[in-house]
Scaffold this active site. Structure first.
Site, short mmCIF file in Angstrom:
data_model
loop_
_atom_site.label_atom_id
_atom_site.label_comp_id
_atom_site.label_asym_id
_atom_site.label_seq_id
_atom_site.Cartn_x
_atom_site.Cartn_y
_atom_site.Cartn_z
N GLU A 167 0.82 -1.22 0.00
CA GLU A 167 0.00 0.00 0.00
C GLU A 167 0.85 1.27 0.00
O GLU A 167 0.78 2.07 0.94
CB GLU A 167 -0.94 0.02 1.22
CG GLU A 167 -1.85 -1.18 1.30
CD GLU A 167 -2.91 -1.06 2.40
OE1 GLU A 167 -2.80 -0.15 3.23
OE2 GLU A 167 -3.84 -1.88 2.41
N GLU A 365 -5.05 -8.76 0.88
CA GLU A 365 -5.65 -8.41 2.18
C GLU A 365 -7.12 -8.15 1.96
O GLU A 365 -7.53 -7.53 0.98
CB GLU A 365 -5.06 -7.12 2.78
CG GLU A 365 -3.73 -7.27 3.44
CD GLU A 365 -3.21 -5.96 4.06
OE1 GLU A 365 -4.02 -5.14 4.53
OE2 GLU A 365 -1.98 -5.77 4.04
C1 FCB Z 1 -4.12 -2.14 5.77
C2 FCB Z 1 -2.66 -2.35 6.07
C3 FCB Z 1 -2.38 -3.30 7.19
C4 FCB Z 1 -3.42 -3.29 8.28
C5 FCB Z 1 -4.82 -3.25 7.70
C6 FCB Z 1 -5.91 -3.21 8.74
O1 FCB Z 1 -4.32 -0.89 5.21
O2 FCB Z 1 -1.96 -2.89 4.95
O3 FCB Z 1 -1.10 -3.03 7.66
O4 FCB Z 1 -3.20 -2.28 9.21
O5 FCB Z 1 -4.96 -2.15 6.86
#
Ligand code: FCB
Length: 465
Positions: A167, A365
């Site tokens: 990110e 994620e």
């Molecule tokens: C994302 C991040 C990760 C975590 C989640 C909840 O944006 O990549 O590190 O904090 O959120």
């Protein structure tokens, strides 16, 4: 009852990061990151005053944690290497204890049949590098590239999947626009420079990898937030296009297509915020095209045309080009304040298929942070049916995209075990495994048992919950 079937080699797993899980934050030769420093300066900005030293002790417990991953049916797991642990001065000598830790951890994963996915930078800028100006300084770009080469040399024979950044837009927006991460700057032009240098660093690391380690793949993990207009009114649609340009295409286009969108370049020039570049940069960016993409998806972005005037004396912000829109009826994760919109994941995958050459990708994620999960404990186990439903509904849309030809290779939950979440610290819990902060005891949640079954069957049927 239909069965949602995934390919036999689908990646089932979860993601984590060094700063959020290792612990031993200022021990074992590790130097401070911006997080250690910010916590020292402003501890009140962290939920309940819990800082980066108190994470889930993966450094000590990685062996037993990896056994737990096995119980969850993981065949893959992403974590990151801490630059500040591996090369405490940012450049130069490596910390032998870090080499030992990462070598053993990677080996342990492989022994357990879990493919290590290794990310090289997850929000954790070494303080020494930030003191030089962080991503605003091109010297830091070169230092990062040296660090990544060190990683490829040290761990390249065991790691087949690398990611340059997690990110990368987050340090830009949170650190240089919205005052939510260190260095708490609010300055659009500086934010653009940070974004640009991050992508140069990415591109140089990708080329370095392609030159030296042909057997593996290298990608980047992007948080893609599909932008939806309030209505089909042209001004709302334009607002959505602008949000998409600023928050998605600003990283997705250079990463996958090797160049910035012309509209973005023009916009930056029009507002006099274009980054400083050097001759040869375009060629560097072209060589930075990824082999595969990690997609983090949590929530959609709904926008509408601006209705309120901009304060001409205020700082330039992306919101100059749209206004956030709260759809009156929506499904919410109230704990995190995020909308839940499962179809978003499908829209992303189809966009990648149609506009980005159907690049190999996976959901790197997705997840649901919930506060006070102890209240769901029955017979010692968190009964997180809400998380099961969340994952299941997203997987159904992933599955649909795949049946329509999307090139999605896996699904990782954020996260393996409840972990420290930056300024939110331990406020919201995300894991398949619950962590007792006091005793550090780990207990698999109901969702952990559920995913183990899904991974074993490579799918689930429509009535199964
Ligand atoms: C994302 C991040 C990760 C975590 C989640 C909840 O944006 O990549 O590190 O904090 O959120």
């Amino acid at each position: 009852m239909s069965f949602y079937k995934f390919p036999n080699d689908f990646w089932w797993g979860s993601a984590s990061s060094a700063a959020q899980s290792e612990g031993a934050s200022l021990a074992e030769g590790k130097a401070p990151t911006i997080w250690d420093h910010w916590f020292e300066q402003q501890p009140w900005r962290f939920f309940d005053g819990v800082g980066p030293a108190d994470t889930s002790t993966f450094y000590q417990n990685y062996k037993s944690d990896i056994q737990l991953m096995k119980q969850l049916g993981h065949n893959s797991f992403r974590t990151s290497i801490s630059w500040a642990r591996l090369i405490p001065d940012g450049v130069g000598a490596v910390n032998p204890k870090a080499v030992e830790f990462y070598t053993n951890m990677i080996q342990e994963l492989k022994n357990a049949g879990i493919e290590p996915f290794i990310c090289l930078f997850h929000f954790d800028m070494p303080l020494v590098m930030q003191e030089k100006g962080g991503w605003e300084n091109r010297e830091v770009v070169d230092a990062y590239v040296e660090y990544t080469k060190t990683c490829f040399d040290l761990f390249g024979k065991d790691v087949r999947y690398w990611f340059t950044f997690n990110e990368p837009i987050v340090p830009v927006e949170q650190g240089y626009l919205y005052d939510a991460h260190y260095p708490n700057v609010v300055d659009f032009k500086r934010a653009v420079q940070v974004a640009y240098h991050t992508m140069l660093a990415h591109a140089k690391a990708v080329s370095a990898y392609h030159h030296s380690h042909e057997h593996g793949q290298i990608g980047i993990v992007l948080n893609l937030t599909p932008s939806y207009p309030r209505s089909s009114h042209p001004s709302d649609e334009k607002a959505a296009r602008m949000a998409d340009l600023l928050f998605n295409r600003s990283f997705l286009d250079p990463a996958v297509l090797g160049q910035y969108p012309q509209e973005l370049v023009q916009l930056m020039a029009d507002y006099n915020v274009a980054p400083k570049t050097e001759p040869g940069d375009s060629e560097l960016l072209r060589l930075g095209k990824v082999d595969m993409l990690g997609v983090n998806y949590y929530q959609p972005r709904r926008v509408k045309a601006r209705l309120n005037a901009i304060n001409p004396d205020g700082p330039m912000l992306p919101e100059w080009f749209f206004e956030p829109y709260e759809m009156p009826v929506r499904k919410m994760n109230r704990y995190r304040g995020w909308e839940i919109y499962e179809k978003g994941v499908y829209d992303i995958l189809l966009n990648l298929k149609e506009n980005y050459g159907n690049i190999p990708c996976y959901i790197s994620e997705n997840g649901m942070g919930v506060e006070d999960e102890q209240r769901f404990i029955v017979n010692g186990q968190v009964q997180d049916d809400y998380r099961i439903e969340f994952i299941r509904n997203h997987l159904i849309w992933v599955n649909k995209a795949m049946t329509e030809g999307a090139n999605c290779r896996g699904y990782h939950l954020w996260t393996f075990i409840d972990c420290w979440s930056w300024a939110n610290a331990y406020k919201n819990r995300y894991g398949f495994v619950a962590l007792d902060l006091k005793t550090q005891q780990r207990t698999i949640k109901k969702s952990g048992n559920w995913i183990a079954q899904v991974a074993r069957d490579n799918g689930f049927d429509s009535g199964d919950n």
